[in-house]
Design a protein around this motif. Structure first.
Motif, short mmCIF file in Angstrom:
data_model
loop_
_atom_site.label_atom_id
_atom_site.label_comp_id
_atom_site.label_asym_id
_atom_site.label_seq_id
_atom_site.Cartn_x
_atom_site.Cartn_y
_atom_site.Cartn_z
N LYS A 88 -11.47 18.43 51.90
CA LYS A 88 -10.44 19.40 51.57
C LYS A 88 -9.06 18.88 51.98
O LYS A 88 -8.10 19.00 51.22
CB LYS A 88 -10.73 20.74 52.26
CG LYS A 88 -9.75 21.82 51.93
CD LYS A 88 -10.12 23.12 52.61
CE LYS A 88 -9.08 24.19 52.31
NZ LYS A 88 -9.37 25.45 53.00
N CYS A 91 -5.68 17.83 49.54
CA CYS A 91 -4.47 18.64 49.68
C CYS A 91 -3.24 17.82 49.30
O CYS A 91 -3.09 16.67 49.71
CB CYS A 91 -4.35 19.14 51.11
SG CYS A 91 -2.90 20.15 51.39
N HIS A 92 -2.35 18.43 48.54
CA HIS A 92 -1.14 17.74 48.10
C HIS A 92 0.12 18.28 48.77
O HIS A 92 1.23 17.94 48.36
CB HIS A 92 -1.01 17.83 46.58
CG HIS A 92 -2.12 17.13 45.87
ND1 HIS A 92 -2.29 15.76 45.90
CD2 HIS A 92 -3.15 17.61 45.15
CE1 HIS A 92 -3.35 15.43 45.22
NE2 HIS A 92 -3.91 16.54 44.74
N LYS A 93 -0.05 19.14 49.79
CA LYS A 93 1.12 19.65 50.51
C LYS A 93 1.74 18.51 51.31
O LYS A 93 1.03 17.63 51.80
CB LYS A 93 0.72 20.78 51.46
CG LYS A 93 0.27 22.04 50.75
CD LYS A 93 0.21 23.24 51.66
CE LYS A 93 -0.83 23.11 52.75
NZ LYS A 93 -1.02 24.35 53.51
N PRO A 94 3.05 18.53 51.48
CA PRO A 94 3.68 17.47 52.26
C PRO A 94 3.26 17.56 53.74
O PRO A 94 3.00 18.65 54.25
CB PRO A 94 5.18 17.75 52.11
CG PRO A 94 5.27 19.18 51.72
CD PRO A 94 4.01 19.51 50.98
N GLY A 95 3.19 16.41 54.36
CA GLY A 95 2.83 16.37 55.78
C GLY A 95 3.98 16.84 56.66
O GLY A 95 5.11 16.98 56.21
N ILE A 96 3.68 17.07 57.92
CA ILE A 96 4.70 17.46 58.89
C ILE A 96 5.06 16.21 59.68
O ILE A 96 4.17 15.52 60.19
CB ILE A 96 4.16 18.56 59.83
CG1 ILE A 96 3.72 19.78 59.03
CG2 ILE A 96 5.23 18.95 60.85
CD1 ILE A 96 2.98 20.83 59.85
#
Length: 58
Positions: free
Chosen positions: A30, A34-39
Motif C-alpha cells: 500500500k 501511494c503517490h502522495k508526496p513524502g514529508i
C-alpha cells in the motif's frame, strides 16, 4: 500449530508469524503504491522532537 522458540522468533506460533507477515506485506504494498508526496526529513524530525518534549513535560 507448532510453537516457535522465543529466542528465534517474537511470535508464539507459525500461524501468528504468517499472519503478521501477510499484514506487513500488505502495508508495504500500500505504501509503495501511494503517490502522495513524502514529508521532508527535517520536518519529520521537528514533529518528533515536539512529541518527545511534550511527553517529557507531562
Amino acid at each position: 500449530m507448532p510453537e516457535l522458540d522465543p529466542i528465534v522468533s517474537e511470535f508464539a506460533t507459525t500461524e501468528e508469524a504468517e499472519a503478521y507477515d501477510t499484514w506487513f506485506r500488505a502495508k508495504v504494498e500500500k505504501a509503495l503504491a501511494c503517490h502522495k508526496p513524502g514529508i521532508p526529513h527535517d520536518e519529520v524530525m521537528a514533529m518528533l522532537r515536539k512529541i518527545i518534549e511534550g511527553r517529557k513535560n507531562g
